[in-house]
Scaffold this active site. Structure first.
Site, PDB file in Angstrom:
ATOM      1  N   ARG A  26     -37.364 -38.416  48.798  1.00 56.91           N
ATOM      2  CA  ARG A  26     -36.688 -39.698  49.019  1.00 56.91           C
ATOM      3  C   ARG A  26     -35.275 -39.398  49.520  1.00 56.91           C
ATOM      4  NH1 ARG A  26     -33.521 -43.457  45.179  1.00 56.91           N
ATOM      5  NH2 ARG A  26     -33.165 -45.154  46.631  1.00 56.91           N
ATOM      6  N   HIS A  55     -28.040 -46.721  51.397  1.00 51.82           N
ATOM      7  CA  HIS A  55     -27.547 -46.144  50.139  1.00 51.82           C
ATOM      8  C   HIS A  55     -26.022 -46.077  50.266  1.00 51.82           C
ATOM      9  CE1 HIS A  55     -28.872 -43.480  46.554  1.00 51.82           C
ATOM     10  NE2 HIS A  55     -27.561 -43.603  46.456  1.00 51.82           N
ATOM     11  N   GLU A  88     -29.834 -49.784  44.784  1.00 49.32           N
ATOM     12  CA  GLU A  88     -28.922 -50.279  43.750  1.00 49.32           C
ATOM     13  C   GLU A  88     -27.900 -51.287  44.279  1.00 49.32           C
ATOM     14  OE1 GLU A  88     -27.214 -46.974  41.606  1.00 49.32           O
ATOM     15  OE2 GLU A  88     -29.142 -45.993  41.348  1.00 49.32           O
ATOM     16  N   ASN A 139     -34.277 -47.025  39.323  1.00 46.70           N
ATOM     17  CA  ASN A 139     -33.376 -45.894  39.076  1.00 46.70           C
ATOM     18  C   ASN A 139     -32.894 -46.037  37.647  1.00 46.70           C
ATOM     19  OD1 ASN A 139     -33.772 -45.569  41.798  1.00 46.70           O
ATOM     20  ND2 ASN A 139     -31.646 -45.927  42.396  1.00 46.70           N
ATOM     21  N   TYR A 192     -31.163 -44.442  34.187  1.00 49.74           N
ATOM     22  CA  TYR A 192     -30.336 -43.398  33.575  1.00 49.74           C
ATOM     23  C   TYR A 192     -30.088 -43.659  32.094  1.00 49.74           C
ATOM     24  CZ  TYR A 192     -29.722 -41.686  38.265  1.00 49.74           C
ATOM     25  OH  TYR A 192     -29.983 -41.176  39.511  1.00 49.74           O
ATOM     26  N   GLU A 224     -35.299 -42.851  40.815  1.00 47.88           N
ATOM     27  CA  GLU A 224     -34.236 -41.912  40.411  1.00 47.88           C
ATOM     28  C   GLU A 224     -34.256 -41.784  38.897  1.00 47.88           C
ATOM     29  OE1 GLU A 224     -30.178 -42.655  41.603  1.00 47.88           O
ATOM     30  OE2 GLU A 224     -30.788 -43.156  43.653  1.00 47.88           O
TER      31      GLU A 224
END
Ligand code: IFM
Length: 449
Positions: free
Chosen positions: A75, A119, A164, A289, A291, A359
């Site tokens: 990606r 991005h 995002e 994504n 985290y 991600e």
């Protein structure tokens, strides 16, 4: 840990400005990140992405390394200012050629390319004309997407419009931590709308039977610090801005009324209801994504402090609470179960929609030992724990189709510069030498098994 279904996609991710370098080569125009990174005081270590990982010249080596790990998908993101240097107008053939070479190299190595169209490297000339606060940027994004897809769709079959958009809107126009570094209060919600509109227009422009199109979001579970009414209201507000402001228009065709009310934006949004069917055009997948989760509490005094730079317009004083979980070097609490909660949050809204983890990863201060090893035990543990949750989620029957580690290589971590390393592969920025960290070696063995 075994038994992922056949066809489950294993990959790693990067993004153009974070890895490519070569910012003035082959006709690339300036982006907001060039301007921002070269503005004194904006980047923690005073660095910029002028060279970064030199991926522009070393992409073949990086793709070979990715393939050698047993990963089957890459990606990457396409830099809008490489393809259309001034943001609108004629395309730059050399820019498109670079991404064709990159995609072809993936295919030669048995790696499937997954391209993200945005991005965060907005052409500077579009920011000069108002950036994401103006509607025209959404329309220019559609044109860029159409040109790029038309040029590359024979080699790239999987596309993401935005990465995002929360960061683009609330870090870019809310607290100013990211380019373009603006602090616009509730007007950051205008950026949300134009990003979402840009997504919908681009998706419609590139939809074709041969390609899949999705979007990569960064939703996260938001917990209330206590059961008090005030803390639960704080969690509602944070969840609204972080999750529902993006998921609701995409999947339900409406913005969350409470968020528009908290931010005083109800009237502004009412003018653009006709855009919602575009924004909610059917998606082929959503990329997550993930985290960390967030725990929030109400402040002692008023929750709203208009004029304060913040990612939480209308709720600027809301407090993020440390619940005592271990943290990565970013200060982000580690809660692997939050990955499941996040995927479930989307699955509840769209039960059959395919999902990818686009991600997931962690930053730690790696050191290279005298004999050249990088013993990144904590990163490996983070990866193991999150892959175990990934496996459980698949086993539970959620339509999760793949996992992309962030990141393939250490890179430019935005306002942190090169001081935060997320890579499976270590990069020595003075020599550009790549070295597999222990986490990468573990992943290679895991994939082989
Ligand atoms: O490096 C970033 C990436 O560009 C977007 N998602 C989060 C990563 C870690 O902060």
């Amino acid at each position: 840990m075994t038994n992922f279904p056949d066809g489950f996609v294993w990959g790693a991710a990067t993004a153009s400005y974070q890895v490519e370098g070569a910012v003035s080569e082959d006709g690339r125009g300036p982006s907001i990140w060039d301007t921002f990174a070269h503005t004194p005081g904006r980047i923690a270590d005073g660095e910029n992405g002028d060279v970064a990982d030199d991926h522009y010249h070393r992409y073949a080596e990086d793709i070979r390394l990715l393939a050698d790990l047993g990963l089957k998908a890459y990606r990457f993101s396409i830099a809008w200012p490489r393809v259309i240097p001034m943001g609108s107008g004629a395309a730059n053939p050399a820019g498109l050629d670079f991404y064709r070479r990159l995609a072809e190299t993936c295919l030669e190595n048995g790696v499937t390319p997954y391209a993200t169209l945005y991005h965060w490297d907005l052409p500077q000339s579009l920011e000069d004309a108002g950036g994401w606060l103006v509607r025209d940027t959404a329309e220019r994004f559609r044109d860029y997407a159409a040109i790029t897809h038309a040029a590359l769709s024979d080699v790239v079959k999987h596309w993401m419009t935005l990465n995002e958009p929360w960061c683009s809107a609330f870090l870019g126009y809310g607290n100013g931590e990211h380019a373009p570094g603006r602090t616009e209060g509730a007007d950051a919600l205008k950026a949300v709308h134009h990003l979402m509109l840009g997504h919908g227009l681009a998706l419609q422009a590139i939809r074709s039977p041969e390609t899949t199109v999705g979007i990569a979001l960064n939703p996260a579970p938001v917990h209330a610090a206590s059961d008090s009414e005030a803390d639960r209201d704080a969690a509602r507000r944070a969840d609204g801005l972080r999750n529902r402001m993006f998921l609701d228009p995409l999947l339900l065709g409406k913005y969350p009324a409470d968020v528009l009310e908290d931010t005083g934006m109800t009237e502004w949004f009412a003018q653009y209801e006709a855009d919602l069917p575009v924004i909610s055009s059917p998606l082929d997948f959503i990329g997550v994504n993930y985290y960390c989760p967030q725990t929030v509490a109400a402040p002692d005094g008023p929750i709203s402090a208009p004029g304060t730079p913040s990612t939480l317009p209308g709720s600027e004083n809301l407090v993020t609470v440390d619940t005592g979980l271990d943290k990565t070097q970013m200060g982000w609490p580690i809660e692997p179960g939050g990955l499941r909660d996040t995927l479930k949050m989307i699955n509840d809204l769209a039960p059959t929609l395919p999902l990818y983890v686009t991600e997931n990863g962690s930053a730690y201060p790696d050191e290279v030992t005298a004999d050249g090893r990088i013993e990144d035990t904590e990163r490996q543990q983070y990866l193991e724990q999150h892959l175990e949750v990934t496996r459980q989620v698949v086993e539970e029957g959620l339509p999760l189709k793949g996992y992309f580690a962030w990141s393939l290589i250490d890179n430019f971590e935005w306002s942190w510069g090169f001081s935060r390393r997320f890579g499976l592969i270590h990069v020595d920025y003075s020599t550009q030498e790549r070295k597999l960290k222990n986490s990468a070696l573990w992943l290679r063995d895991f994939l082989e098994a």
